[in-house]
Write a protein that holds these residues in place. Sequence first.
Motif, PDB file in Angstrom:
ATOM      1  N   ARG A  68       9.244   5.263   0.235  1.00 48.04           N
ATOM      2  CA  ARG A  68      10.451   5.129   1.055  1.00 48.04           C
ATOM      3  C   ARG A  68      10.880   3.670   1.038  1.00 48.04           C
ATOM      4  O   ARG A  68      10.085   2.779   1.357  1.00 48.04           O
ATOM      5  CB  ARG A  68      10.143   5.595   2.475  1.00 48.04           C
ATOM      6  CG  ARG A  68      11.277   5.414   3.416  1.00 48.04           C
ATOM      7  CD  ARG A  68      11.162   6.320   4.637  1.00 48.04           C
ATOM      8  NE  ARG A  68      12.224   5.939   5.550  1.00 48.04           N
ATOM      9  CZ  ARG A  68      12.009   5.450   6.763  1.00 48.04           C
ATOM     10  NH1 ARG A  68      10.782   5.361   7.229  1.00 48.04           N
ATOM     11  NH2 ARG A  68      13.021   5.083   7.525  1.00 48.04           N
ATOM     12  N   HIS A 116       6.646  -2.394   8.909  1.00 47.88           N
ATOM     13  CA  HIS A 116       8.059  -2.061   8.905  1.00 47.88           C
ATOM     14  C   HIS A 116       8.472  -1.759  10.348  1.00 47.88           C
ATOM     15  O   HIS A 116       7.859  -0.937  11.002  1.00 47.88           O
ATOM     16  CB  HIS A 116       8.300  -0.833   8.028  1.00 47.88           C
ATOM     17  CG  HIS A 116       9.706  -0.351   8.096  1.00 47.88           C
ATOM     18  ND1 HIS A 116      10.758  -1.155   7.742  1.00 47.88           N
ATOM     19  CD2 HIS A 116      10.241   0.816   8.516  1.00 47.88           C
ATOM     20  CE1 HIS A 116      11.880  -0.483   7.920  1.00 47.88           C
ATOM     21  NE2 HIS A 116      11.600   0.704   8.381  1.00 47.88           N
ATOM     22  N   GLU A 136      -2.166   2.869  10.067  1.00 44.53           N
ATOM     23  CA  GLU A 136      -1.432   1.938   9.228  1.00 44.53           C
ATOM     24  C   GLU A 136      -1.463   0.534   9.807  1.00 44.53           C
ATOM     25  O   GLU A 136      -1.249   0.336  10.991  1.00 44.53           O
ATOM     26  CB  GLU A 136       0.022   2.413   9.132  1.00 44.53           C
ATOM     27  CG  GLU A 136       0.885   1.531   8.271  1.00 44.53           C
ATOM     28  CD  GLU A 136       2.318   2.067   8.164  1.00 44.53           C
ATOM     29  OE1 GLU A 136       2.605   3.146   8.695  1.00 44.53           O
ATOM     30  OE2 GLU A 136       3.138   1.371   7.551  1.00 44.53           O
ATOM     31  N   PRO A 191       0.830  -1.206   0.000  1.00 43.15           N
ATOM     32  CA  PRO A 191       0.000   0.000   0.000  1.00 43.15           C
ATOM     33  C   PRO A 191       0.865   1.257   0.000  1.00 43.15           C
ATOM     34  O   PRO A 191       1.778   1.374   0.795  1.00 43.15           O
ATOM     35  CB  PRO A 191      -0.780  -0.116   1.320  1.00 43.15           C
ATOM     36  CG  PRO A 191       0.070  -0.974   2.212  1.00 43.15           C
ATOM     37  CD  PRO A 191       0.830  -1.895   1.304  1.00 43.15           C
ATOM     38  N   THR A 218       4.934   8.795  -3.283  1.00 42.85           N
ATOM     39  CA  THR A 218       6.241   8.964  -2.647  1.00 42.85           C
ATOM     40  C   THR A 218       6.572   7.687  -1.901  1.00 42.85           C
ATOM     41  O   THR A 218       5.785   7.235  -1.062  1.00 42.85           O
ATOM     42  CB  THR A 218       6.214  10.172  -1.690  1.00 42.85           C
ATOM     43  OG1 THR A 218       5.856  11.329  -2.452  1.00 42.85           O
ATOM     44  CG2 THR A 218       7.564  10.384  -1.022  1.00 42.85           C
ATOM     45  N   THR A 221       9.252  -2.132  -1.472  1.00 43.07           N
ATOM     46  CA  THR A 221       9.468  -0.687  -1.588  1.00 43.07           C
ATOM     47  C   THR A 221      10.838  -0.392  -2.192  1.00 43.07           C
ATOM     48  O   THR A 221      11.010   0.595  -2.910  1.00 43.07           O
ATOM     49  CB  THR A 221       9.317   0.020  -0.226  1.00 43.07           C
ATOM     50  OG1 THR A 221      10.035  -0.719   0.763  1.00 43.07           O
ATOM     51  CG2 THR A 221       7.847   0.105   0.168  1.00 43.07           C
TER      52      THR A 221
END
Lengths: 269, 377
Positions: A69, B313, A228, A53, A67, A75
């Motif tokens: 990271r 993460h 999140e 996501p 954007t 990623t």
Amino acid sequence: MNAVVPVPHRIVDRRVDTADTVTVELAPVGEALPAFRPGQFAMLTAYGIGDVPISVSGRHGARPLHTIRAVGAVTRALHDAAPGDVIGVRGPFGTAWDVASAAGHDVIVVAGGIGLAPLRPVVERVLADRSAFGRVAILAGAREPAELLYADARRQWATQAQVRTTVDRAADGWKGPVGLVTALIPGMDVDHAAAAAFVCGPEAMMWFTVQALLERGVPAARIQVSLERNMRCGLGWCGHCQLGPLLLCRDGPVVGYPVAEPLMRVREL
Amino acid sequence: MRSEETPRLIGADGLGALFTALRDRGYTVVGPTLRDGAVVLAELDSAGQLPSGWSADTEAGRYRSRRREDGAVFAHCAGPVSAKTFVHPPRARLWSADRNPDGSVSAAGPDAPAKRFAFVGVHPCDIAALGVLDRVLAGGEHPDPVYTARRDGTFVVVAECTEPAATCFCTSMGTGPAATAGFDIAITELLDGGHRFLARGGSPAGTEVLAALPSVPAGAEDTAAATAAVERAAAAISRHMPDEPLPALMTASRESPRWADVASRCLTCGNCTMVCPTCFCTSTEDVTDLTGQHTEHQRHWDSCFSLDFSYLHGGPVRTSTASRYRQWMSHKLGTWQEQFGMSGCVGCGRCIAWCPAGIDITEEAAALAAARLEDAP
Ligand SMILES: Cc1cc2nc3c(=O)[nH]c(=O)nc-3n(C[C@H](O)[C@H](O)[C@H](O)COP(=O)(O)OP(=O)(O)OC[C@H]3O[C@@H](n4cnc5c(N)ncnc54)[C@H](O)[C@@H]3O)c2cc1C
Ligand code: SF4
Ligand code: SF4
């Protein structure tokens, strides 16, 4: 079938934001997806690696910007993709920031780290219709000065809004404040009691930010946060994004603080 | 609701005709059969594979198939396989993509299933579980194409429950032992006074198939015997959920000390989630061929008991066993209601029987209810 099978998009522009973060502009190779509203997210596929996501962080004409990271395998692959490369996109998914409800109010935007990405479209929408809002304060925190996103955009925002940044660790001749983004809240020239707030960042940062906002009198009902959780599908099928009664891909990621409050309070929920 | 039409009576040999009728209509029949010491659901070729003369003794952490004197075929309960396996397969391809020499990508959606399933001899709790999956996977904004392709057009022959197991608690969840909806044909197995089945249609397709079977109109005494058998089953069910709204209990119990207690017993093996007929959670992975140009996006069952399930993460959100058991049970009995407007538990008892630690969701719910009362000022 759009929601299930990634729609090929070509990276037409790639801007390096920080050492590990880039912003990409995507153009559909064939069919286009419906427009993303601020706060909504896409599932971006690096073919052969996986999908994750990623919020919409702006747009260039009709083209969405994201954007990214680099923190892990997917990623990293998305971050490393070059202009001309094709990635897959599904979406738009999730709830949007309710920017309209802030009209007539002072606006406080508080971001931690990559959390500024989903908030950039909020800032842009507010500043594009500047007179519809009261005073605007934009607070962004990062671990180090080099990790602060969107330097060019922030300079532009500063002509129409109060923009303040802070870092956990000073470096590179940093002259600004050092410390948590919450410390910036009392110093903003806004009428806290009449303000609307938009908050995104790590969960602990959001919690302390909201407590600081509430302390200054921002009404809980006018605070929105973006939450999140792990997401494997974005479609409400995989069960990973549960936060108590919420499926965050469907009922979030943006929720009103009164909904989030009892859930954020419980450890490991 | 009982249908207005007079039920039919089918002899013990009528099941063979049912299999033939379903196969003639293009269905792949899925039904109970004895395999490796347990009654599982599997694709069956003939009625002879049904578990005639078998039922199971279950208790917390225990499942033993048991030979019966009578030739009952639908006396099974709490077997390790549910209809979920067939409509929400353990592994499925969601899409595949090929990278072309010019850098473009061609993609394809999920494989279309080759089979149309007829479930024969599943119990009312399992029909309720299909209803739950219908809501979760097909009733939202994005219907799951893998699920709908398998579920749409299924034919359901439910066997009303007349031999509940010790782990069953469908009466608490309102899902059994009688069949009330969600079937094409409902049958009730009658053993006293001759092995026979009362059958009633629940849909036009069911009525049509029923008409193709050798049968006679059921007499009043047969209908009464069927009603009595189901009522006896209801009365025989000994496990119960606490008699209070479970979602409210779960919300009030988020910080209950009971989670630490159950965590000291739970092995986080995930068996409960695998055998549960409604647990739907999945994970995904991209698999590539050697050239790296062909990608298959695979989905497979996942469990909220695994540490990776909540990975973000920086680390998982739910590291403790207590938080993972709480997530599972709160979802089943509480938050499912808020997410989907129904309970996520249908009271089939599978998780109780197949838990290696003998953890019993009804006992845990009772303990939470008791702890809540102690807490109250
Ligand atoms: C609604 C939403 C919006 C997001 N927006 C952005 C954004 O705009 N920019 C950005 O850089 N990041 C964003 N993230 C975080 C981003 O999704 C994760 O960094 C990414 O999933 C990590 O995957 P990985 O394979 O690279 O890392 P790994 O650490 O190898 O992750 C392995 C798997 O765990 C899961 N996972 C790990 N970390 C996260 C995480 N933080 N959130 C969700 N799932 C995770 C993923 O499913 C991933 O495939 C967002 C997350 C969510 C939930
Ligand atoms: S939680 Fe247990 S009793 Fe309830 S439906 Fe799932 S397996 Fe059956
Ligand atoms: S409750 Fe039982 S079956 Fe479920 S994870 Fe724990 S030990 Fe395994």
